[in-house]
Design a protein around this motif. Structure first.
Motif, PDB file in Angstrom:
ATOM      1  N   ASP A   7      45.182   2.455  49.420  1.00 22.05           N
ATOM      2  CA  ASP A   7      46.502   2.661  49.862  1.00 22.05           C
ATOM      3  C   ASP A   7      47.227   2.773  48.558  1.00 22.05           C
ATOM      4  OD1 ASP A   7      46.345   2.544  52.453  1.00 22.05           O
ATOM      5  OD2 ASP A   7      47.256   0.441  52.717  1.00 22.05           O
ATOM      6  N   PHE A   8      46.644   1.993  47.430  1.00 22.10           N
ATOM      7  CA  PHE A   8      47.363   2.082  46.114  1.00 22.10           C
ATOM      8  C   PHE A   8      46.875   3.376  45.395  1.00 22.10           C
ATOM      9  CE2 PHE A   8      47.625  -2.909  45.810  1.00 22.10           C
ATOM     10  CZ  PHE A   8      48.923  -2.699  45.416  1.00 22.10           C
ATOM     11  N   ASN A   9      45.759   3.919  45.634  1.00 25.15           N
ATOM     12  CA  ASN A   9      45.392   5.141  45.072  1.00 25.15           C
ATOM     13  C   ASN A   9      45.647   6.393  45.879  1.00 25.15           C
ATOM     14  OD1 ASN A   9      43.897   3.719  43.279  1.00 25.15           O
ATOM     15  ND2 ASN A   9      42.111   3.956  44.282  1.00 25.15           N
ATOM     16  N   GLN A  10      46.205   6.091  47.214  1.00 22.18           N
ATOM     17  CA  GLN A  10      46.829   7.377  47.923  1.00 22.18           C
ATOM     18  C   GLN A  10      48.232   7.288  48.021  1.00 22.18           C
ATOM     19  OE1 GLN A  10      45.302   6.973  51.988  1.00 22.18           O
ATOM     20  NE2 GLN A  10      45.118   9.112  52.262  1.00 22.18           N
ATOM     21  N   LYS A  11      48.761   8.575  47.744  1.00 23.99           N
ATOM     22  CA  LYS A  11      50.325   8.637  48.104  1.00 23.99           C
ATOM     23  C   LYS A  11      50.678   8.586  49.450  1.00 23.99           C
ATOM     24  CE  LYS A  11      54.056  11.659  47.018  1.00 23.99           C
ATOM     25  NZ  LYS A  11      54.385  11.570  48.475  1.00 23.99           N
ATOM     26  N   ILE A  12      51.346   7.863  49.953  1.00 26.54           N
ATOM     27  CA  ILE A  12      51.966   7.529  51.107  1.00 26.54           C
ATOM     28  C   ILE A  12      53.071   8.236  51.247  1.00 26.54           C
ATOM     29  CG2 ILE A  12      52.405   6.273  53.280  1.00 26.54           C
ATOM     30  CD1 ILE A  12      49.546   6.022  52.234  1.00 26.54           C
ATOM     31  N   ASP A  13      53.340   9.299  52.143  1.00 31.80           N
ATOM     32  CA  ASP A  13      54.667  10.147  52.306  1.00 31.80           C
ATOM     33  C   ASP A  13      55.559   9.268  53.245  1.00 31.80           C
ATOM     34  OD1 ASP A  13      54.185  12.559  50.873  1.00 31.80           O
ATOM     35  OD2 ASP A  13      52.495  12.729  52.132  1.00 31.80           O
ATOM     36  N   TYR A  14      54.783   8.697  54.526  1.00 31.06           N
ATOM     37  CA  TYR A  14      55.827   8.091  55.393  1.00 31.06           C
ATOM     38  C   TYR A  14      55.231   6.882  55.986  1.00 31.06           C
ATOM     39  CZ  TYR A  14      58.301  12.360  55.789  1.00 31.06           C
ATOM     40  OH  TYR A  14      59.053  13.763  55.328  1.00 31.06           O
ATOM     41  N   VAL A  15      55.856   5.747  56.235  1.00 27.79           N
ATOM     42  CA  VAL A  15      55.457   4.806  56.908  1.00 27.79           C
ATOM     43  C   VAL A  15      55.968   4.702  58.398  1.00 27.79           C
ATOM     44  CG1 VAL A  15      55.129   2.233  56.846  1.00 27.79           C
ATOM     45  CG2 VAL A  15      54.787   3.552  54.734  1.00 27.79           C
ATOM     46  N   PHE A  16      55.400   4.775  59.459  1.00 26.52           N
ATOM     47  CA  PHE A  16      55.956   4.571  60.446  1.00 26.52           C
ATOM     48  C   PHE A  16      55.787   3.506  61.495  1.00 26.52           C
ATOM     49  CE2 PHE A  16      55.650   9.413  60.718  1.00 26.52           C
ATOM     50  CZ  PHE A  16      56.906   9.513  60.144  1.00 26.52           C
ATOM     51  N   LEU A  57      46.901   8.426  58.381  1.00 25.70           N
ATOM     52  CA  LEU A  57      46.620   9.924  58.882  1.00 25.70           C
ATOM     53  C   LEU A  57      47.412  10.903  58.243  1.00 25.70           C
ATOM     54  CD1 LEU A  57      47.487  10.293  62.484  1.00 25.70           C
ATOM     55  CD2 LEU A  57      47.985   8.214  61.166  1.00 25.70           C
ATOM     56  N   VAL A  58      46.868  12.153  58.524  1.00 30.97           N
ATOM     57  CA  VAL A  58      47.638  13.144  57.576  1.00 30.97           C
ATOM     58  C   VAL A  58      48.103  14.088  58.906  1.00 30.97           C
ATOM     59  CG1 VAL A  58      47.161  15.360  56.442  1.00 30.97           C
ATOM     60  CG2 VAL A  58      46.196  13.449  55.651  1.00 30.97           C
ATOM     61  N   THR A  63      50.944  12.394  54.494  1.00 32.57           N
ATOM     62  CA  THR A  63      49.969  11.386  54.579  1.00 32.57           C
ATOM     63  C   THR A  63      50.921  10.111  54.972  1.00 32.57           C
ATOM     64  OG1 THR A  63      48.738  11.757  52.577  1.00 32.57           O
ATOM     65  CG2 THR A  63      48.572   9.363  53.636  1.00 32.57           C
ATOM     66  N   VAL A  64      50.650   9.725  56.508  1.00 29.79           N
ATOM     67  CA  VAL A  64      51.413   8.942  57.356  1.00 29.79           C
ATOM     68  C   VAL A  64      50.652   7.695  57.493  1.00 29.79           C
ATOM     69  CG1 VAL A  64      52.729   8.527  59.376  1.00 29.79           C
ATOM     70  CG2 VAL A  64      52.844  11.012  58.492  1.00 29.79           C
ATOM     71  N   LYS A  65      51.228   6.544  57.164  1.00 31.86           N
ATOM     72  CA  LYS A  65      50.763   5.200  57.359  1.00 31.86           C
ATOM     73  C   LYS A  65      51.437   4.616  58.843  1.00 31.86           C
ATOM     74  CE  LYS A  65      49.705   0.828  55.157  1.00 31.86           C
ATOM     75  NZ  LYS A  65      49.661   0.130  53.845  1.00 31.86           N
ATOM     76  N   ALA A  66      50.685   4.548  59.655  1.00 33.97           N
ATOM     77  CA  ALA A  66      51.037   4.021  60.819  1.00 33.97           C
ATOM     78  C   ALA A  66      50.919   2.601  60.861  1.00 33.97           C
ATOM     79  CB  ALA A  66      50.391   4.457  62.095  1.00 33.97           C
ATOM     80  N   PHE A 185      48.131   7.819  70.567  1.00 32.67           N
ATOM     81  CA  PHE A 185      49.001   7.371  69.084  1.00 32.67           C
ATOM     82  C   PHE A 185      49.219   8.463  68.327  1.00 32.67           C
ATOM     83  CE2 PHE A 185      46.874   3.102  70.251  1.00 32.67           C
ATOM     84  CZ  PHE A 185      48.001   2.497  69.847  1.00 32.67           C
ATOM     85  N   VAL A 186      48.410   9.576  68.360  1.00 31.49           N
ATOM     86  CA  VAL A 186      48.794  10.749  67.332  1.00 31.49           C
ATOM     87  C   VAL A 186      49.835  11.552  67.963  1.00 31.49           C
ATOM     88  CG1 VAL A 186      47.644  12.833  66.727  1.00 31.49           C
ATOM     89  CG2 VAL A 186      46.348  10.897  66.397  1.00 31.49           C
ATOM     90  N   THR A 187      49.820  11.644  69.205  1.00 36.49           N
ATOM     91  CA  THR A 187      51.108  12.482  69.641  1.00 36.49           C
ATOM     92  C   THR A 187      52.432  11.619  69.580  1.00 36.49           C
ATOM     93  OG1 THR A 187      49.859  13.134  71.611  1.00 36.49           O
ATOM     94  CG2 THR A 187      52.024  12.854  72.243  1.00 36.49           C
ATOM     95  N   VAL A 188      52.380  10.380  69.647  1.00 36.81           N
ATOM     96  CA  VAL A 188      53.633   9.609  69.261  1.00 36.81           C
ATOM     97  C   VAL A 188      54.017   9.811  67.727  1.00 36.81           C
ATOM     98  CG1 VAL A 188      54.676   7.250  69.079  1.00 36.81           C
ATOM     99  CG2 VAL A 188      53.743   8.062  71.087  1.00 36.81           C
ATOM    100  N   LEU A 189      52.903   9.637  66.893  1.00 34.79           N
ATOM    101  CA  LEU A 189      53.250   9.746  65.545  1.00 34.79           C
ATOM    102  C   LEU A 189      53.872  11.144  65.127  1.00 34.79           C
ATOM    103  CD1 LEU A 189      50.077   7.650  64.448  1.00 34.79           C
ATOM    104  CD2 LEU A 189      52.676   7.117  64.228  1.00 34.79           C
TER     105      LEU A 189
END
Length: 240
Positions: A7-16, A57-58, A63-66, A185-189
């Motif tokens: 998580d530290f190494n990966q840029k997270i664009d959104y947290v849902f 997931l992307v 990059t989206v963190k659920a 889950f992917v449909t909702v996200l």
């Protein structure tokens, strides 16, 4: 490398933040385990308190963190005195409920296809959700345990009719057989991402046109984002 290091190494664009709601024993925890860890525990015990898991997931090159929250059903909410009696619950009930829903942008409303009562209660769960969550929250009605076809107590037509009437997404799943769990889950996200991206685009267009006012509603900065040109706010809710 641990998930925390990634998580530290990966840029997270959104947290849902997504919440799981529904009666006890409908398989909410199993759906969560199947989606986040691809696991199924046949000896799973009832959830006590509140817990959450994450999965990254992307979506559309972002990059989206659920962050998916799971909790007990009747036990958590004290529904013997609130859902069924309709008294609104105690102050502690209201505080726990508000904290659970706060910041949620998506919800999985789960029932057991072999237990009619769990489906009969979804209307009350939906009422509670809409009373505490953002009005734009994305909701998926999930009929779990579809693998137990011979024990079915809820016709799929009944669920489809309810979902259509309440403008919900709908899918039947099997956490045991991993059927449609990922898709649900992917449909909702993906829908959450579509809504938030659209609102962000409109806000940017308003700003570029000299209109400094943001979209109506409570502006919430999504955690995990560190835009180069300052924080962005969204009127749709985000995890806190």
């Amino acid at each position: 490398m641990s998930s925390l290091q990634r998580d530290f190494n990966q840029k997270i664009d959104y947290v849902f933040k997504v919440v799981l709601i529904g009666d006890s024993a409908v398989g909410k925890s199993q759906l969560l385990a199947r989606f986040t860890r691809n696991e199924f525990n046949i000896d799973s015990k009832a959830t006590i308190g509140v817990e959450f898991q994450t999965k990254t997931l992307v979506i559309d090159h972002k990059t989206v963190k659920a962050q998916i929250w799971d909790t007990a059903g009747q036990e958590r909410l004290g529904l013997s005195s609130s859902m069924y009696a309709g008294d609104g619950g105690s102050p502690r009930y209201r505080a726990v409920t508000s904290a659970y829903y706060r910041g949620a942008v998506g919800a999985m409303l789960v029932y057991d296809t072999t237990k009619r009562q769990s489906f009969d209660h979804v209307a009350r769960w939906l009422e509670e959700l809409r009373g505490h969550a953002d009005k734009n929250i994305v909701v998926m009605l999930v009929g779990n345990k579809s693998d137990l076809g011979s024990l079915r107590a809820v016709p799929i037509e009944d669920a489809k009719e309810f979902a259509q009437r309440e403008t919900l997404f709908f899918m039947e799943t099997s956490a045991l057989e991993a059927t449609n769990v990922e898709s649900a889950f992917v449909t909702v996200l993906t829908e959450i991402y579509r809504i938030i991206s659209k609102k962000n685009l409109v806000a940017n267009e308003q700003e570029s046109g000299g209109n400094a006012s943001l979209l109506k509603g409570t502006a919430i900065v999504i955690p995990g984002q560190e835009p180069e040109s300052g924080g962005k706010s969204f009127s749709c809710c985000a995890s806190s």
